[in-house]
Motif scaffolding. Structure first.
Motif, PDB file in Angstrom:
ATOM      1  N   GLN A 187      28.004  50.864  35.131  1.00 52.88           N
ATOM      2  CA  GLN A 187      28.047  50.460  36.543  1.00 52.88           C
ATOM      3  C   GLN A 187      28.919  49.227  36.738  1.00 52.88           C
ATOM      4  O   GLN A 187      29.646  49.116  37.728  1.00 52.88           O
ATOM      5  N   ALA A 188      28.831  48.286  35.792  1.00 47.94           N
ATOM      6  CA  ALA A 188      29.651  47.075  35.874  1.00 47.94           C
ATOM      7  C   ALA A 188      31.130  47.420  35.785  1.00 47.94           C
ATOM      8  O   ALA A 188      31.959  46.881  36.538  1.00 47.94           O
ATOM      9  N   TYR A 189      31.472  48.299  34.877  1.00 48.40           N
ATOM     10  CA  TYR A 189      32.868  48.721  34.695  1.00 48.40           C
ATOM     11  C   TYR A 189      33.420  49.338  35.976  1.00 48.40           C
ATOM     12  O   TYR A 189      34.471  48.927  36.486  1.00 48.40           O
ATOM     13  N   LYS A 190      32.693  50.285  36.516  1.00 46.38           N
ATOM     14  CA  LYS A 190      33.126  50.946  37.745  1.00 46.38           C
ATOM     15  C   LYS A 190      33.248  49.947  38.894  1.00 46.38           C
ATOM     16  O   LYS A 190      34.209  49.972  39.669  1.00 46.38           O
ATOM     17  N   GLY A 191      32.273  49.045  39.000  1.00 48.86           N
ATOM     18  CA  GLY A 191      32.274  48.069  40.088  1.00 48.86           C
ATOM     19  C   GLY A 191      33.400  47.054  39.981  1.00 48.86           C
ATOM     20  O   GLY A 191      34.003  46.673  40.991  1.00 48.86           O
ATOM     21  N   LEU A 192      33.710  46.606  38.771  1.00 47.35           N
ATOM     22  CA  LEU A 192      34.796  45.636  38.594  1.00 47.35           C
ATOM     23  C   LEU A 192      36.145  46.262  38.915  1.00 47.35           C
ATOM     24  O   LEU A 192      37.021  45.603  39.493  1.00 47.35           O
ATOM     25  N   VAL A 193      36.340  47.518  38.530  1.00 46.99           N
ATOM     26  CA  VAL A 193      37.582  48.220  38.865  1.00 46.99           C
ATOM     27  C   VAL A 193      37.716  48.319  40.382  1.00 46.99           C
ATOM     28  O   VAL A 193      38.790  48.079  40.950  1.00 46.99           O
ATOM     29  N   ASP A 194      36.620  48.648  41.052  1.00 54.94           N
ATOM     30  CA  ASP A 194      36.617  48.746  42.511  1.00 54.94           C
ATOM     31  C   ASP A 194      36.900  47.389  43.149  1.00 54.94           C
ATOM     32  O   ASP A 194      37.689  47.283  44.103  1.00 54.94           O
ATOM     33  N   ALA A 195      36.269  46.340  42.625  1.00 51.88           N
ATOM     34  CA  ALA A 195      36.479  44.998  43.171  1.00 51.88           C
ATOM     35  C   ALA A 195      37.921  44.548  42.993  1.00 51.88           C
ATOM     36  O   ALA A 195      38.513  43.954  43.901  1.00 51.88           O
ATOM     37  N   MET A 196      38.497  44.838  41.838  1.00 50.10           N
ATOM     38  CA  MET A 196      39.884  44.449  41.583  1.00 50.10           C
ATOM     39  C   MET A 196      40.837  45.117  42.572  1.00 50.10           C
ATOM     40  O   MET A 196      41.836  44.530  42.995  1.00 50.10           O
ATOM     41  N   ALA A 197      40.499  46.337  42.972  1.00 49.17           N
ATOM     42  CA  ALA A 197      41.365  47.087  43.883  1.00 49.17           C
ATOM     43  C   ALA A 197      41.167  46.698  45.344  1.00 49.17           C
ATOM     44  O   ALA A 197      42.101  46.831  46.150  1.00 49.17           O
ATOM     45  N   ASN A 198      39.991  46.204  45.684  1.00 50.39           N
ATOM     46  CA  ASN A 198      39.662  46.035  47.108  1.00 50.39           C
ATOM     47  C   ASN A 198      39.269  44.631  47.537  1.00 50.39           C
ATOM     48  O   ASN A 198      39.049  44.406  48.727  1.00 50.39           O
ATOM     49  N   GLU A 199      39.144  43.700  46.598  1.00 47.14           N
ATOM     50  CA  GLU A 199      38.745  42.341  46.952  1.00 47.14           C
ATOM     51  C   GLU A 199      39.811  41.330  46.531  1.00 47.14           C
ATOM     52  O   GLU A 199      40.680  41.639  45.722  1.00 47.14           O
ATOM     53  N   THR A 200      39.700  40.158  47.090  1.00 46.17           N
ATOM     54  CA  THR A 200      40.592  39.059  46.736  1.00 46.17           C
ATOM     55  C   THR A 200      39.849  38.102  45.813  1.00 46.17           C
ATOM     56  O   THR A 200      38.699  37.759  46.086  1.00 46.17           O
ATOM     57  N   PRO A 201      40.474  37.684  44.687  1.00 53.14           N
ATOM     58  CA  PRO A 201      39.785  36.761  43.771  1.00 53.14           C
ATOM     59  C   PRO A 201      39.508  35.421  44.435  1.00 53.14           C
ATOM     60  O   PRO A 201      40.185  35.061  45.391  1.00 53.14           O
ATOM     61  N   PRO A 202      38.498  34.672  43.923  1.00 59.86           N
ATOM     62  CA  PRO A 202      37.693  34.983  42.728  1.00 59.86           C
ATOM     63  C   PRO A 202      36.650  36.059  42.992  1.00 59.86           C
ATOM     64  O   PRO A 202      36.222  36.261  44.128  1.00 59.86           O
ATOM     65  N   PHE A 203      36.247  36.729  41.920  1.00 59.18           N
ATOM     66  CA  PHE A 203      35.274  37.805  42.000  1.00 59.18           C
ATOM     67  C   PHE A 203      33.933  37.297  41.473  1.00 59.18           C
ATOM     68  O   PHE A 203      33.724  37.213  40.273  1.00 59.18           O
ATOM     69  N   CYS A 204      33.044  36.935  42.390  1.00 60.58           N
ATOM     70  CA  CYS A 204      31.734  36.373  42.027  1.00 60.58           C
ATOM     71  C   CYS A 204      31.903  35.199  41.052  1.00 60.58           C
ATOM     72  O   CYS A 204      31.186  35.087  40.057  1.00 60.58           O
ATOM     73  N   GLY A 205      32.860  34.352  41.352  1.00 60.47           N
ATOM     74  CA  GLY A 205      33.111  33.164  40.534  1.00 60.47           C
ATOM     75  C   GLY A 205      34.047  33.384  39.368  1.00 60.47           C
ATOM     76  O   GLY A 205      34.393  32.430  38.675  1.00 60.47           O
ATOM     77  N   LEU A 206      34.468  34.628  39.122  1.00 61.77           N
ATOM     78  CA  LEU A 206      35.363  34.928  38.000  1.00 61.77           C
ATOM     79  C   LEU A 206      36.800  35.041  38.504  1.00 61.77           C
ATOM     80  O   LEU A 206      37.061  35.688  39.523  1.00 61.77           O
ATOM     81  N   ASP A 207      37.736  34.424  37.780  1.00 59.45           N
ATOM     82  CA  ASP A 207      39.136  34.541  38.190  1.00 59.45           C
ATOM     83  C   ASP A 207      39.677  35.928  37.859  1.00 59.45           C
ATOM     84  O   ASP A 207      39.081  36.696  37.098  1.00 59.45           O
ATOM     85  N   MET A 208      40.818  36.250  38.433  1.00 58.66           N
ATOM     86  CA  MET A 208      41.390  37.588  38.310  1.00 58.66           C
ATOM     87  C   MET A 208      41.647  37.983  36.863  1.00 58.66           C
ATOM     88  O   MET A 208      41.383  39.110  36.443  1.00 58.66           O
ATOM     89  N   HIS A 209      42.151  37.054  36.047  1.00 57.57           N
ATOM     90  CA  HIS A 209      42.517  37.384  34.672  1.00 57.57           C
ATOM     91  C   HIS A 209      41.280  37.615  33.793  1.00 57.57           C
ATOM     92  O   HIS A 209      41.301  38.469  32.908  1.00 57.57           O
ATOM     93  N   THR A 210      40.222  36.878  34.069  1.00 56.50           N
ATOM     94  CA  THR A 210      38.970  37.119  33.339  1.00 56.50           C
ATOM     95  C   THR A 210      38.431  38.502  33.667  1.00 56.50           C
ATOM     96  O   THR A 210      37.960  39.225  32.781  1.00 56.50           O
ATOM     97  N   VAL A 211      38.507  38.892  34.940  1.00 58.17           N
ATOM     98  CA  VAL A 211      38.038  40.221  35.337  1.00 58.17           C
ATOM     99  C   VAL A 211      38.919  41.304  34.706  1.00 58.17           C
ATOM    100  O   VAL A 211      38.421  42.344  34.271  1.00 58.17           O
ATOM    101  N   GLN A 212      40.220  41.063  34.635  1.00 53.75           N
ATOM    102  CA  GLN A 212      41.108  42.021  33.968  1.00 53.75           C
ATOM    103  C   GLN A 212      40.683  42.216  32.508  1.00 53.75           C
ATOM    104  O   GLN A 212      40.640  43.340  32.004  1.00 53.75           O
ATOM    105  N   TYR A 213      40.409  41.104  31.842  1.00 59.33           N
ATOM    106  CA  TYR A 213      39.978  41.202  30.446  1.00 59.33           C
ATOM    107  C   TYR A 213      38.662  41.973  30.351  1.00 59.33           C
ATOM    108  O   TYR A 213      38.493  42.822  29.467  1.00 59.33           O
TER     109      TYR A 213
END
Length: 256
Positions: free
Chosen positions: A181-207
């Motif tokens: 669920q986390a994997y699917k949600g992070l992919v969705d967030a990366m595509a549809n939200e603007t960083p930071p993502f719940c306090g995480l920067d874009m590159h951390t979420v990419q990793y």
């Protein structure tokens, strides 16, 4: 057989703090790890932080014992009037407390319960997908930590009793469910939200997406994301080092 370790006196590492509920406005106590009291170890490949002798991840949620409003600690006071109305209608009216408070410390079962309660609150108040995904990741990590604790207290895998093995299998199954669920949600967030993502920067979420793709046996996806991350001029050297390490691990596994 390894020697069983005595349980840590977790209370020595905690502070009790007072907070006012952002929904019902009642005051209550919650627990927080004392700053710099635990020792940080090398994190897991998916960035799960590992600390000894107490796991701070257990204390990442504030949950009101009166109305059931629960959220990640940093998000607890951040609720709009519309969200407050949704929580009162969909959480508070059905809430029944199953745990006596205050408690002296959070064991893993309670920590997992509180994080699931936070997830349900996030769903009901229509939080961003990044918050839902990150909470799923935390729940997965807590299940992993609980399984490790059971194994350590038993004195190692070879010393596990049948009921402990069964419990660990259930924890691993739940970990896998929430990682997916986390994997699917992070992919969705990366595509549809603007960083930071719940306090995480874009590159951390990419990793994280790459690490979870690898965990899901989607190595082509992981390698593509890691390669982009390594050449990204905006990414920190710390994240790039982790990306290079994970990429090497994947290639070594492919060649084995």
């Amino acid at each position: 057989m390894e020697e069983r370790k005595e349980p840590v006196n977790e209370k020595e590492y905690l502070l009790s703090k007072k907070v006012e509920c952002a929904v019902c406005y009642k005051e209550f106590q919650y627990l927080q790890i004392k700053t710099n009291k635990t020792r940080r170890l090398e994190p897991d490949l998916d960035l799960r932080p590992r600390n000894v002798p107490v796991d701070p991840l257990k204390y990442g949620v504030i949950s009101c014992p009166y109305c059931g409003y629960s959220a990640l600690t940093k998000n607890f006071p951040m609720i709009s009037q519309g969200q407050r109305k949704l929580i009162r209608e969909n959480i508070c009216e059905r809430f029944r407390q199953t745990q006596e408070y205050p408690v002296e410390y959070y064991d893993y079962p309670l920590a997992i319960e509180l994080h699931k309660r936070s997830f349900l609150n996030s769903v009901e108040k229509k939080s961003k997908m990044s918050e839902l995904a990150y909470t799923c990741l935390l729940i997965a990590w807590l299940n992993r930590g609980y399984a490790e604790e059971i194994t350590e207290r038993a004195g190692g895998e070879d010393a596990l009793k049948p009921d402990e093995k069964k419990r660990i299998d259930m924890l691993h199954a739940e970990e896998e469910k929430f990682l997916a669920q986390a994997y699917k949600g992070l992919v969705d967030a990366m595509a549809n939200e603007t960083p930071p993502f719940c306090g995480l920067d874009m590159h951390t979420v990419q990793y994280l997406i790459a690490a979870l793709a690898h965990h899901n046996n989607e190595d082509a996806v992981a390698i593509r994301v890691l390669s982009d991350l390594i050449i990204d001029k905006g990414a920190s050297s710390h994240v790039k080092d982790k990306a290079r390490r994970l990429k090497e691990i994947i290639k070594e596994e492919e060649e084995a």
